[in-house]
Design an enzyme around this catalytic site. Structure first.
Site, PDB file in Angstrom:
ATOM      1  N   GLU A 137      -4.735   1.165   0.962  1.00 43.32           N
ATOM      2  CA  GLU A 137      -4.440  -0.838   0.844  1.00 43.32           C
ATOM      3  C   GLU A 137      -3.340  -1.274   0.144  1.00 43.32           C
ATOM      4  O   GLU A 137      -2.424  -1.755  -0.773  1.00 43.32           O
ATOM      5  CB  GLU A 137      -5.469  -1.386   0.593  1.00 43.32           C
ATOM      6  CG  GLU A 137      -5.325  -2.720   0.557  1.00 43.32           C
ATOM      7  CD  GLU A 137      -6.615  -3.715  -0.025  1.00 43.32           C
ATOM      8  OE1 GLU A 137      -7.410  -3.303  -0.546  1.00 43.32           O
ATOM      9  OE2 GLU A 137      -6.224  -4.725  -0.378  1.00 43.32           O
ATOM     10  N   HIS A 171       0.924 -10.048   0.763  1.00 42.39           N
ATOM     11  CA  HIS A 171       0.262  -9.077   1.995  1.00 42.39           C
ATOM     12  C   HIS A 171       0.692  -8.587   3.217  1.00 42.39           C
ATOM     13  O   HIS A 171       1.117  -7.418   3.461  1.00 42.39           O
ATOM     14  CB  HIS A 171      -1.239  -9.600   2.141  1.00 42.39           C
ATOM     15  CG  HIS A 171      -2.264  -8.677   2.486  1.00 42.39           C
ATOM     16  ND1 HIS A 171      -2.979  -8.294   0.573  1.00 42.39           N
ATOM     17  CD2 HIS A 171      -2.820  -8.306   3.173  1.00 42.39           C
ATOM     18  CE1 HIS A 171      -3.490  -7.203   1.198  1.00 42.39           C
ATOM     19  NE2 HIS A 171      -3.610  -6.995   2.326  1.00 42.39           N
ATOM     20  N   ASP A 231     -14.901   9.991 -10.201  1.00 41.15           N
ATOM     21  CA  ASP A 231     -15.596   9.630  -9.048  1.00 41.15           C
ATOM     22  C   ASP A 231     -16.507   7.908  -8.941  1.00 41.15           C
ATOM     23  O   ASP A 231     -16.917   7.262  -9.987  1.00 41.15           O
ATOM     24  CB  ASP A 231     -17.090   9.693  -9.409  1.00 41.15           C
ATOM     25  CG  ASP A 231     -18.336   9.391  -8.719  1.00 41.15           C
ATOM     26  OD1 ASP A 231     -18.070   8.358  -7.965  1.00 41.15           O
ATOM     27  OD2 ASP A 231     -20.093  10.408  -8.620  1.00 41.15           O
ATOM     28  N   LYS A 233     -13.557  -7.177  -6.657  1.00 44.14           N
ATOM     29  CA  LYS A 233     -12.738  -6.474  -5.401  1.00 44.14           C
ATOM     30  C   LYS A 233     -11.926  -5.891  -6.378  1.00 44.14           C
ATOM     31  O   LYS A 233     -11.214  -5.080  -6.034  1.00 44.14           O
ATOM     32  CB  LYS A 233     -13.075  -6.613  -4.623  1.00 44.14           C
ATOM     33  CG  LYS A 233     -12.964  -5.730  -3.389  1.00 44.14           C
ATOM     34  CD  LYS A 233     -11.766  -5.870  -2.491  1.00 44.14           C
ATOM     35  CE  LYS A 233     -11.311  -4.764  -1.832  1.00 44.14           C
ATOM     36  NZ  LYS A 233      -9.775  -5.098  -1.230  1.00 44.14           N
TER      37      LYS A 233
HETATM   38  C1  MEV Z   1      -7.686  -8.071  -1.685  1.00 47.03           C
HETATM   39  O1  MEV Z   1      -7.799  -6.213  -1.651  1.00 47.03           O
HETATM   40  C2  MEV Z   1      -8.049  -7.624  -2.995  1.00 47.03           C
HETATM   41  C3  MEV Z   1      -8.367 -10.021  -3.331  1.00 47.03           C
HETATM   42  O2  MEV Z   1      -8.959  -9.791  -2.539  1.00 47.03           O
HETATM   43  C4  MEV Z   1      -9.086 -10.031  -4.886  1.00 47.03           C
HETATM   44  C5  MEV Z   1      -9.115 -11.603  -5.115  1.00 47.03           C
HETATM   45  O3  MEV Z   1      -9.811 -12.703  -4.305  1.00 47.03           O
HETATM   46  O4  MEV Z   1      -9.478 -12.256  -5.946  1.00 47.03           O
HETATM   47  C6  MEV Z   1      -6.752 -10.180  -3.539  1.00 47.03           C
END
Ligand code: MEV
Length: 443
Positions: free
Chosen positions: A86, A393, A296, A280
């Site tokens: 990513e 991004h 892992d 995430k």
């Molecule tokens: C994207 O991979 C992760 C984010 O969505 C984490 C977040 O929103 O805190 C940017």
């Protein structure tokens, strides 16, 4: 019909035969076959090692391998290897790490390193009677694994505790043999599972075959380590005066930024939809370090998410407090990582990653991975609470979009220049390339 399509004996075919079969089933062209083969490693020995990690291997699947420099933890500077597909993740980790490096870096403390394994069994006899046998039984069980544990004990680890747990409140006749292990620098899955299978056999033998009990036999359901390791925990934090955030965004003061950031973490604490995305982002960093070091990542994620729900409600893994003008921001979570055994020395890149980190012991790697997780969370929240996530991004994503549209090197250079001050989207990039290809001047 389906039966005619079922393949038997696939695993027994050579790699070439597997590819041929695949080609005939899918109608692959010779070019497609060559393309699959082009991802084989040029060194046959390395390729063999890679093939043997898994089954039915036909080729390799490449991921980018990058580095986050300037990760300062407890005063030591690391260059941290990260494997992730990513875009923006390594950039966010690097920016976050550099930002905090100028403010004393990350502080980190390993709180404990204990892992748990369980033998799950069904018992219809009297639990108190079984318990009265437990001291004798425990000794017999531990004796059974003496040969397996001796090596681990030499390294300072081994079995720490063993207890019988009554779980009949949750499920009729359900009990557990719960065992705590210290696996030192190895992740320890094979060690724990081998011990547990011995304990299960010993338990069955003791109860069903040694003649002291005549009721329905004890039934072992399964023996397996738990990937939930709440006693294998690391806490990592950063701190500064809120006024030190003064230069973070031209549209707000340091105090305003700190309060907005705190609110963002509070939202992830109370709202599960936000918490999942927030966490995430933390695992973007932790998984990338886990992958680079041959660990892992599925086990690490499963554990982290279970921990995030430990109070009965899934919540943020990070916390913020602001007291007397001081901003304190931390990540506490269990991460069971290994620096010996498994892929860590077999995978050439995992080995290299650990060398890059100075061949750390497992607790040090826990600190490194959690610092990167915190850096990624900081990077995400910093963008989200200021200019938004999409500017950075999409800039990072620009090359992916250009590749999707088959841009050549010249077009890429011009696009990067143009999109320095234009908004990136699939439509805007397509329009830019179309104009360029039509010979139009683009400003
Ligand atoms: C994207 O991979 C992760 C984010 O969505 C984490 C977040 O929103 O805190 C940017």
């Amino acid at each position: 019909m389906i039966e005619n399509n079922i393949i038997t004996g696939f695993s027994k075919l050579s790699k070439d035969e597997k590819l041929e079969l695949l080609a005939s089933r899918l109608g692959l062209s010779p070019e497609a076959m060559n393309s699959l083969r082009s991802f084989w490693h040029s060194d046959a020995e390395v390729q063999k090692t890679l093939d043997e990690f898994s089954e039915n291997t036909i080729t390799n699947y490449f991921f980018p391998y990058g580095v986050a420099p300037n990760v300062v933890i407890n005063g030591k500077v690391y260059m941290v290897p990260m494997v992730i597909e990513e875009s923006s993740v390594i950039a966010a980790a690097s920016n976050g790490a550099k930002y905090w490096a100028s403010k004393g870096g990350f502080h980190s403390e390993v709180l404990s390193t204990v892992k748990i394994g369980q033998v799950h069994f069904i018992w219809k006899g009297n639990f108190e009677e079984l318990q009265s046998h437990f001291p004798k039984m425990r000794k017999l069980l531990l004796d059974r694994t003496a040969a397996i544990t001796a090596n681990m004990e030499r390294r300072g680890g081994g079995v720490l505790a063993m207890e019988l747990l009554d779980k009949t409140d949750a499920l009729d006749h359900y009990y557990q043999l719960s065992v705590k292990f210290d696996t030192r620098d190895s992740m320890g899955a094979n060690f724990i599972n081998s011990c547990l299978e011995e304990y299960a056999a010993g338990l069955r033998e003791y109860v069903n075959e040694s003649g002291w009990f005549e009721g329905e036999p004890l039934q072992v359901i399964m023996s397996i380590l738990s990937n939930y390791t709440p006693e294998c925990t690391v806490k990592t934090w950063v701190e500064c005066d809120v006024k030190d955030f003064g230069d973070i965004d031209s549209s707000m003061s340091g105090e305003e930024f700190a309060r907005k950031f705190e609110k963002a973490v509070q939202i992830a604490t109370v709202d599960v939809y936000r918490a999942a995305t927030h966490n995430k982002g933390i695992f973007n960093g932790i998984d990338a370090v886990a992958l680079a070091t041959g660990n892992d990542f599925r086990a690490i994620e499963a554990c982290g998410h279970a921990w995030a729900a430990r109070n009965g409600k899934y919540s943020s893994l990070t916390e913020v407090s602001i007291e007397n003008g001081r901003f304190h921001y931390s990540l506490t979570l269990p991460i069971a990582l290994g620096t010996v055994g498994g892929l860590t020395s077999l995978h050439p890149m995992a080995k290299f990653s650990l060398e890059m980190l100075g061949n750390p012991q497992a607790p040090e790697l826990m600190q490194i991975a959690s610092a990167v997780g915190l850096a990624n969370n900081f990077g995400a929240l910093r963008s989200l609470t200021t200019k938004g996530i999409q500017i950075g991004h999409m800039k990072m994503h620009l090359l992916n979009i250009l590749n999707t549209y088959g841009a050549d090197d010249r077009e890429k250079v011009l696009a990067v220049e143009y999109f320095r001050d234009h908004k990136v989207s699939y439509n805007s990039v397509a329009a830019f390339l179309a104009s360029l290809r039509n010979g139009q001047v683009i400003n």
